[in-house]
Write an enzyme that holds these catalytic residues in place. Structure first.
Site, PDB file in Angstrom:
ATOM      1  N   LYS A  69       0.684  -1.176   0.033  1.00  0.00           N
ATOM      2  CA  LYS A  69       0.149   0.117   0.040  1.00  0.00           C
ATOM      3  C   LYS A  69       0.949   1.308   0.162  1.00  0.00           C
ATOM      4  O   LYS A  69       1.897   1.227   0.543  1.00  0.00           O
ATOM      5  CB  LYS A  69      -0.789  -0.075   1.299  1.00  0.00           C
ATOM      6  CG  LYS A  69      -2.014   1.035   1.187  1.00  0.00           C
ATOM      7  CD  LYS A  69      -2.829   0.644   2.622  1.00  0.00           C
ATOM      8  CE  LYS A  69      -3.655   1.723   2.878  1.00  0.00           C
ATOM      9  NZ  LYS A  69      -4.409   1.399   4.209  1.00  0.00           N
ATOM     10  N   SER A 144      -9.580   1.233   3.344  1.00  0.00           N
ATOM     11  CA  SER A 144      -8.747   1.987   2.534  1.00  0.00           C
ATOM     12  C   SER A 144      -7.692   1.112   1.670  1.00  0.00           C
ATOM     13  O   SER A 144      -7.103   1.791   0.894  1.00  0.00           O
ATOM     14  CB  SER A 144      -8.176   3.075   3.283  1.00  0.00           C
ATOM     15  OG  SER A 144      -7.145   2.747   4.439  1.00  0.00           O
ATOM     16  N   SER A 168      -9.303  -1.131   7.847  1.00  0.00           N
ATOM     17  CA  SER A 168      -8.953  -0.946   6.394  1.00  0.00           C
ATOM     18  C   SER A 168      -8.066  -2.015   5.744  1.00  0.00           C
ATOM     19  O   SER A 168      -7.790  -2.075   4.432  1.00  0.00           O
ATOM     20  CB  SER A 168      -7.716   0.288   6.349  1.00  0.00           C
ATOM     21  OG  SER A 168      -8.687   1.376   5.945  1.00  0.00           O
TER      22      SER A 168
HETATM   23  N1  GLN Z   1     -12.759   3.235   7.293  1.00  0.00           N
HETATM   24  C1  GLN Z   1     -11.954   3.772   8.313  1.00  0.00           C
HETATM   25  C2  GLN Z   1     -11.904   5.151   8.113  1.00  0.00           C
HETATM   26  O1  GLN Z   1     -12.358   5.640   7.253  1.00  0.00           O
HETATM   27  C3  GLN Z   1     -10.782   2.990   8.522  1.00  0.00           C
HETATM   28  C4  GLN Z   1      -9.689   3.430   7.761  1.00  0.00           C
HETATM   29  C5  GLN Z   1      -8.441   2.640   8.238  1.00  0.00           C
HETATM   30  O2  GLN Z   1      -8.355   1.606   8.746  1.00  0.00           O
HETATM   31  N2  GLN Z   1      -7.282   3.176   7.731  1.00  0.00           N
HETATM   32  O3  GLN Z   1     -11.082   5.573   9.022  1.00  0.00           O
END
Ligand code: GLN
Length: 479
Positions: A69, A144, A168
């Protein structure tokens, strides 16, 4: 080579000299070149002469490539975090996870697409455009870690490293029908992972099988003296206990909200109930566990993650890292314009909210209160684990949503994290794996959650479940 082989299968083929590490590299590079653009899974595919693939073929991952990532640093390469503010920023050192993967012979073939600064649950908050779900290109692969999950699910690489702050890794893994781990907080080093919410951020492996995931976790584990929050435990081999059997007298708690919450898609409930039956057949005793604090997970996360994001992202102001606006008349204008033009809308929303909950007068009402409830949630999990060895629930409340549908409603996106955020807030490990499909042939994920440092048990149980089912053998068509 056939597509969709696991790391374990490729290792065996290399060992038996059926294929060489070069064959494997060539094969996956070709697949990435052909299919990654179709999914918009990568921000950059690395050129052959820049990856060190000619030299390094020793080790567990020798010749078996993956992608990272784009918020994990790789020395000399851009780490953009899918943000315009860092679009040209070159990292000056390798993240500890990058170093460990390279030491294991892993070849990193690209930077994977993501929501900007890892803020999102759909992969749509990227200036490089959304990533598409390999099972249905109209739908989101989750986020994400959208690019890493989509690439592994489509068999473009056998592994990827994502990052998780509040779902994420697990949510995109679930949406894409693969395996993803959020480790015990501090189990994997955060050094070189661009900070979003330092108190929950962790890197996490994405693979197609539980066994492969355990291989990656073994490589990433072990104390890092350069990360102050790293747990002082030596490297561990998580593949050791994977004999395909449940431990004797295994007790599994079913998180009550899995059945009772109106927010869970009915198809997910049905598939999850089937999974519970399969788990009981394999010899585990199950019981329903009520976690009344669970429903506050999102609220706690909302406040803490915004507060920490506002603080962490204050370093991107044009002076030290990344882009700086050219024609500012004074210093303040330079800050304001650099940040105004560099950050996307969702990141700005979070910085504003974060500064609000930290501001004097509001800090006590929001930030301190959130930390108190966070402690309650933590101890609620601890008491649950006095009663059962592991907890289970569906990983997500919804099926992969259509691209464009949820993005206009940030609140709906935040709710997508209902079952994943609480573990991050509590710092406890959880692993998602596929447990079935919807009528539309969309993957559904099941998660095993354990107390701190229980990754070994989670892998053992999840592996046994996976070996006795066939959900992970199904692959998306067209790849
Ligand atoms: N969906 C969560 C957010 O928007 C998780 C993000 C993450 O785990 N980086 O913050």
């Amino acid at each position: 080579m056939k597509p969709f082989l696991s790391i374990k299968e490729i290792q065996t083929k290399i060992k038996n000299k059926e294929i060489s590490p070069q064959d494997s590299l060539y094969f996956f590079r070709k697949r990435l070149t052909k299919f990654a653009p179709k999914l918009n899974a990568l921000i950059e595919l690395f050129h052959e002469d820049s990856t060190g693939e000619k030299e390094s073929k020793e080790g567990l991952l020798g010749g078996i490539p993956g992608v990272l990532k784009d918020n994990i640093t790789q020395k000399g390469r851009i780490t953009s975090c899918a943000s315009k503010i860092l679009e040209n920023y070159k990292a000056t050192y390798d993240a500890t996870v990058t170093t460990r993967l390279k030491q294991a012979g892993g070849i990193i073939l690209g930077r994977a697409n993501m929501d900007e600064f890892a803020m999102g649950a759909s992969g749509e908050f990227s200036p490089y455009g959304p990533t598409f779900n390999p099972w249905d290109a109209k739908r989101s692969p989750g986020g994400s870690s959208a690019g890493p999950a989509a690439a592994v699910a489509a068999g473009l690489v056998p592994w990827a490293i994502g990052t998780e702050t509040g779902g994420s890794v697990r949510q995109p893994a679930s949406f894409c029908g693969i395996v993803g781990l959020y480790p015990t907080y501090g189990r994997f080093s955060r050094r070189g992972l661009v900070a979003f919410t330092s108190s929950t951020d962790q890197p996490g492996p994405l693979t197609r099988t539980v066994y492969d995931n355990a291989i990656l976790a073994s490589i990433l584990s072990g104390h890092d003296p350069k990360d102050g929050t790293s747990i002082s435990k030596p490297q561990q081999n998580f593949t050791e206990g994977l004999d395909g059997k449940f431990p004797k007298d295994l007790k599994i708690g079913i998180i009550k909200d899995s059945f009772e919450s109106d927010g869970v898609d009915p198809q997910i409930k049905t598939v999850f109930e089937q999974a519970v039956k399969e788990i009981e057949k394999l010899g585990a005793k199950t019981k329903i566990i009520e976690l009344p604090e669970l429903k506050y997970g999102n609220s706690i996360y909302f406040i803490i993650s915004r507060a920490e994001a506002a603080s962490n992202l204050s370093r991107f102001d044009g002076t030290l890292y990344g882009n700086r606006i050219k024609n500012a008349e004074n210093l303040e204008q330079m800050y304001v314009k650099t940040r105004g033009e560099g950050f996307g809308a969702e990141v700005k929303r979070r910085i504003l909210m974060g500064n609000y909950v930290l501001s004097s007068g509001h800090k006590e009402a929001f930030y301190f209160k959130a930390n108190q409830v966070r402690n309650l949630l933590r101890s609620e999990f601890e008491s649950a684990f006095e009663d059962v060895d592991l907890l289970i629930s569906p990983t997500t409340t919804t099926l992969p949503f259509e691209i464009g549908k949820e993005i206009s409603d940030p609140l709906a996106l935040y709710m997508a994290d209902y079952f994943t955020v609480p573990m991050c807030v509590a710092g406890i490990p959880a692993l998602t794996l596929p447990c079935g499909f919807s009528k539309e042939n969309l993957p559904i994920g099941l998660q095993f959650v354990g107390p701190r440092l229980s990754e070994g048990l989670i892998y053992k149980v999840a592996h046994a479940y996976q070996e006795s089912t066939e959900h992970h053998l199904k692959t998306p068509s067209g790849f």
